[in-house]
Design an enzyme around this catalytic site. Structure first.
Site, mmCIF file in Angstrom:
data_model
loop_
_atom_site.group_PDB
_atom_site.id
_atom_site.type_symbol
_atom_site.label_atom_id
_atom_site.label_comp_id
_atom_site.label_asym_id
_atom_site.label_seq_id
_atom_site.Cartn_x
_atom_site.Cartn_y
_atom_site.Cartn_z
ATOM 1 N N HIS A 142 -0.949 10.512 -27.725
ATOM 2 C CA HIS A 142 -1.272 9.177 -27.198
ATOM 3 C C HIS A 142 -1.979 8.339 -28.265
ATOM 4 O O HIS A 142 -1.758 7.135 -28.374
ATOM 5 C CB HIS A 142 -2.137 9.292 -25.941
ATOM 6 N N GLU A 150 9.129 17.756 -24.786
ATOM 7 C CA GLU A 150 8.507 18.190 -23.523
ATOM 8 C C GLU A 150 9.090 19.537 -23.098
ATOM 9 O O GLU A 150 8.395 20.359 -22.491
ATOM 10 C CB GLU A 150 8.703 17.133 -22.416
ATOM 11 N N GLU A 205 -4.341 17.234 -10.781
ATOM 12 C CA GLU A 205 -4.883 17.588 -12.089
ATOM 13 C C GLU A 205 -6.383 17.822 -12.072
ATOM 14 O O GLU A 205 -7.118 17.239 -12.856
ATOM 15 C CB GLU A 205 -4.513 16.522 -13.139
ATOM 16 N N LYS A 235 7.453 22.812 -14.300
ATOM 17 C CA LYS A 235 6.652 21.647 -13.915
ATOM 18 C C LYS A 235 6.388 21.647 -12.415
ATOM 19 O O LYS A 235 5.270 21.386 -11.965
ATOM 20 C CB LYS A 235 7.339 20.348 -14.339
ATOM 21 N N HIS A 248 7.527 8.473 -27.394
ATOM 22 C CA HIS A 248 6.537 9.356 -26.775
ATOM 23 C C HIS A 248 6.764 10.821 -27.186
ATOM 24 O O HIS A 248 5.838 11.514 -27.605
ATOM 25 C CB HIS A 248 6.590 9.198 -25.252
ATOM 26 N N LYS A 269 3.077 11.319 -11.166
ATOM 27 C CA LYS A 269 2.222 10.447 -11.982
ATOM 28 C C LYS A 269 2.990 9.173 -12.301
ATOM 29 O O LYS A 269 4.124 9.237 -12.772
ATOM 30 C CB LYS A 269 1.848 11.131 -13.296
ATOM 31 N N ARG A 325 -3.065 21.776 -14.170
ATOM 32 C CA ARG A 325 -2.051 20.775 -14.500
ATOM 33 C C ARG A 325 -2.308 20.156 -15.866
ATOM 34 O O ARG A 325 -1.382 19.701 -16.536
ATOM 35 C CB ARG A 325 -1.974 19.689 -13.409
ATOM 36 N N HIS A 365 -0.752 15.957 -26.129
ATOM 37 C CA HIS A 365 -0.710 14.576 -25.652
ATOM 38 C C HIS A 365 -1.922 13.736 -26.048
ATOM 39 O O HIS A 365 -1.799 12.528 -26.190
ATOM 40 C CB HIS A 365 -0.523 14.533 -24.132
ATOM 41 N N ASN A 403 -0.659 18.608 -20.743
ATOM 42 C CA ASN A 403 -1.036 17.614 -21.750
ATOM 43 C C ASN A 403 -1.081 18.193 -23.155
ATOM 44 O O ASN A 403 -1.610 17.556 -24.075
ATOM 45 C CB ASN A 403 -2.404 17.017 -21.406
ATOM 46 N N ARG A 455 0.807 -1.235 0.000
ATOM 47 C CA ARG A 455 0.000 0.000 0.000
ATOM 48 C C ARG A 455 0.831 1.272 0.000
ATOM 49 O O ARG A 455 0.357 2.339 0.390
ATOM 50 C CB ARG A 455 -0.989 0.023 1.164
HETATM 51 N N1 LIG Z 1 4.767 10.186 -15.363
HETATM 52 C C1 LIG Z 1 4.763 11.257 -16.120
HETATM 53 O O1 LIG Z 1 4.398 12.356 -15.674
HETATM 54 C C2 LIG Z 1 5.253 11.149 -17.525
HETATM 55 C C3 LIG Z 1 5.525 12.300 -18.256
HETATM 56 C C4 LIG Z 1 6.051 12.163 -19.554
HETATM 57 C C5 LIG Z 1 6.286 10.904 -20.055
HETATM 58 N N2 LIG Z 1 6.000 9.812 -19.318
HETATM 59 C C6 LIG Z 1 6.287 8.467 -19.836
HETATM 60 O O2 LIG Z 1 7.685 8.356 -20.012
HETATM 61 C C7 LIG Z 1 7.946 7.387 -21.028
HETATM 62 C C8 LIG Z 1 8.986 7.915 -21.974
HETATM 63 O O3 LIG Z 1 10.167 8.134 -21.249
HETATM 64 P P1 LIG Z 1 11.578 8.172 -21.970
HETATM 65 O O4 LIG Z 1 11.483 9.061 -23.146
HETATM 66 O O5 LIG Z 1 12.577 8.457 -20.942
HETATM 67 O O6 LIG Z 1 11.703 6.707 -22.576
HETATM 68 P P2 LIG Z 1 12.456 5.359 -22.073
HETATM 69 O O7 LIG Z 1 12.306 5.193 -20.628
HETATM 70 O O8 LIG Z 1 11.960 4.295 -22.964
HETATM 71 O O9 LIG Z 1 13.987 5.667 -22.410
HETATM 72 C C9 LIG Z 1 14.384 5.866 -23.721
HETATM 73 C C10 LIG Z 1 15.511 4.912 -24.145
HETATM 74 O O10 LIG Z 1 16.753 5.386 -23.631
HETATM 75 C C11 LIG Z 1 17.402 4.351 -22.896
HETATM 76 N N3 LIG Z 1 18.199 5.044 -21.896
HETATM 77 C C12 LIG Z 1 17.763 5.586 -20.728
HETATM 78 N N4 LIG Z 1 18.746 6.291 -20.174
HETATM 79 C C13 LIG Z 1 19.822 6.177 -20.971
HETATM 80 C C14 LIG Z 1 21.123 6.697 -20.922
HETATM 81 N N5 LIG Z 1 21.512 7.535 -19.960
HETATM 82 N N6 LIG Z 1 21.994 6.359 -21.913
HETATM 83 C C15 LIG Z 1 21.587 5.568 -22.924
HETATM 84 N N7 LIG Z 1 20.357 5.062 -23.046
HETATM 85 C C16 LIG Z 1 19.480 5.374 -22.068
HETATM 86 C C17 LIG Z 1 16.285 3.501 -22.407
HETATM 87 O O11 LIG Z 1 16.739 2.219 -22.068
HETATM 88 C C18 LIG Z 1 15.369 3.508 -23.626
HETATM 89 O O12 LIG Z 1 15.844 2.614 -24.591
HETATM 90 C C19 LIG Z 1 6.619 7.089 -21.691
HETATM 91 O O13 LIG Z 1 6.163 5.844 -21.250
HETATM 92 C C20 LIG Z 1 5.702 8.204 -21.191
HETATM 93 O O14 LIG Z 1 4.378 7.806 -21.109
HETATM 94 C C21 LIG Z 1 5.501 9.905 -18.072
HETATM 95 ZN ZN LIG Z 2 4.705 13.570 -22.238
#
Ligand SMILES: NC(=O)c1ccc[n+]([C@@H]2O[C@H](COP(=O)([O-])OP(=O)(O)OC[C@H]3O[C@@H](n4cnc5c(N)ncnc54)[C@H](O)[C@@H]3O)[C@@H](O)[C@H]2O)c1
Ligand SMILES: [Zn+2]
Length: 360
Positions: free
Chosen positions: A250, A183, A235, A225, A263, A141, A239, A246, A243, A119
């Site tokens: 999405h 972003e 949100e 942010k 993304h 999030k 907030r 987005h 999006n 939890r």
């Molecule tokens: N929670 C939130 O508020 C929020 C906001 C925006 C995006 N997201 C989510 O985040 C995700 C996208 O995140 P992302 O763009 O970081 O993608 P990701 O986590 O897939 O990372 C991108 C790639 O880079 C690699 N990688 C990571 N760090 C590295 C480094 N230092 N050197 C070399 N390779 C590295 C990873 O293994 C992957 O292959 C999506 O799922 C999206 O929905 C969440």
């Molecule tokens: Zn995003």
């Protein structure tokens, strides 16, 4: 060079440390680790690069790790469950701490596991992509995907600290760097015209990974942010401005199969579509649409959705998105470059035009 910002959420406030070499610094972790048990959640790509230095910084604690497969297509219920297998195998107790080491995928999955394990347990973000350093690691999030929709299963669970080591970006593939810039542009577009001007004139430095330029972009993004999250954690209002692009994005991600469009790429095209619709509805000047498209292009991102994604399929996918309230689609639109609004008064014909349009 290190800067610390604060996300102001009363007694759940937390620091965001930004700077080079922070991953190795034991001092940043210790204040947030209560028990002795620490589970690092990472993936197959990041582990060989950064797991050893992080482990060294946690010397003296009982540290285990779970290494997930790499990719958005693995942000699933099945893969997520492996985190619980690891926690239960190692008999982790309620006072354990989860550390997410990786990009947004690892951060979202580890954070959601931390929200649910017994939890709710302590959680620290160590983001290693530009996108996760400017966006996903901040704000609480967390979640996973469902085949029918992005991030459809999740929770709010704030971390105790965010430790963004800017040196980890040295190993990031160029395509991922561009995805993170989507972003960054978003923050300028919704809130800060001066930052957008700065981005416009420093795009080349950012793409060539000039450390000063990247550090500035990360700091300003996190400031914006953190401010928005502090004003509206769950949100219920403003907030949702985060999006921008987005709901379109999405839909592109879901339609193309998770992992085919990054993304940030989908958000880049989505922001251009939001600008296009804003102009069609008479809220934004055509010259500003062109400016948005130019910025997105300069960042190395697509400005158009995939050609095979037609308006009808777009609408179906957008109806699943969380931004639909009472059956009404809500979208973030631009009233100027640097100013956004949330609207549920979308002109349906104009929307169809945006969804079907492919600009040259
Ligand atoms: N929670 C939130 O508020 C929020 C906001 C925006 C995006 N997201 C989510 O985040 C995700 C996208 O995140 P992302 O763009 O970081 O993608 P990701 O986590 O897939 O990372 C991108 C790639 O880079 C690699 N990688 C990571 N760090 C590295 C480094 N230092 N050197 C070399 N390779 C590295 C990873 O293994 C992957 O292959 C999506 O799922 C999206 O929905 C969440
Ligand atoms: Zn995003």
């Amino acid at each position: 060079m290190t800067r610390t910002l604060e996300v102001d959420l009363g007694d759940r406030s937390y620091p965001i440390h930004i700077g080079p070499g922070l991953l190795h610094d034991p001092v940043l972790y210790r204040p947030h680790i209560r028990g002795r048990q620490v589970m690092i959640v990472t993936n197959e790509t990041v582990a060989p690069l950064y797991l050893a230095p992080l482990r060294a910084a946690l010397d003296g604690l009982e540290v285990c790790e779970v290494v997930l497969p790499d990719g958005e297509q693995y942000k699933t219920l099945e893969v997520w469950n492996r985190i619980f297998d690891a926690l239960l195998d190692a008999r982790f107790a309620r006072d354990c701490t989860l550390i997410a080491l990786g990009g947004g995928v690892v951060g979202d999955m580890a954070g959601f596991a931390a929200a649910c394990y017994q939890r709710g347990v302590a959680f620290i973000q160590v983001p290693t992509t530009l996108l996760s350093q400017v966006d996903s690691s901040v704000g609480g999030k967390t979640g996973i995907n469902h085949p029918a929709g992005k991030n459809m299963i999740g929770a709010f669970h704030q971390p105790l600290a965010v430790i963004a080591d800017t040196e980890t970006l040295d190993t990031l593939p160029q395509r991922e760097l561009s995805a993170g810039l989507a972003e960054v542009l978003k923050y300028g577009l919704i809130r800060d015209p001066a930052f957008l001007d700065w981005l416009e004139s420093h795009m080349a430095e950012l793409l060539s990974r000039d450390p000063e330029a990247l550090a500035h972009a990360i700091r300003r993004s996190c400031e914006i942010k953190a401010q928005i999250v502090a004003e509206d954690e769950l949100e219920s209002g403003q907030r949702a401005l985060l999006n921008l692009g987005h709901t379109f994005g999405h839909a592109i991600e879901t339609a193309s199969g998770y992992g085919n469009w990054l993304h940030g790429e989908a958000v880049g095209a989505g922001m251009c579509m939001a600008a296009d619709l804003s102009a069609r509805m008479g809220w934004l000047a055509e010259a500003d649409v062109e400016r948005v498209r130019r910025l997105v292009t300069c960042a190395g991102l697509p400005t158009e959705p995939p050609p095979e994604l037609d308006a009808e399929r777009f609408r179906e996918l957008m109806a699943v998105d969380k931004k639909v309230l009472d059956g009404r689609l809500r979208l973030v639109l631009l009233t100027a470059v640097g100013e956004a609004v949330i609207s549920d008064e979308i002109d349906q014909d104009q929307l169809t035009a945006t969804l079907s349009a492919r600009r040259p």
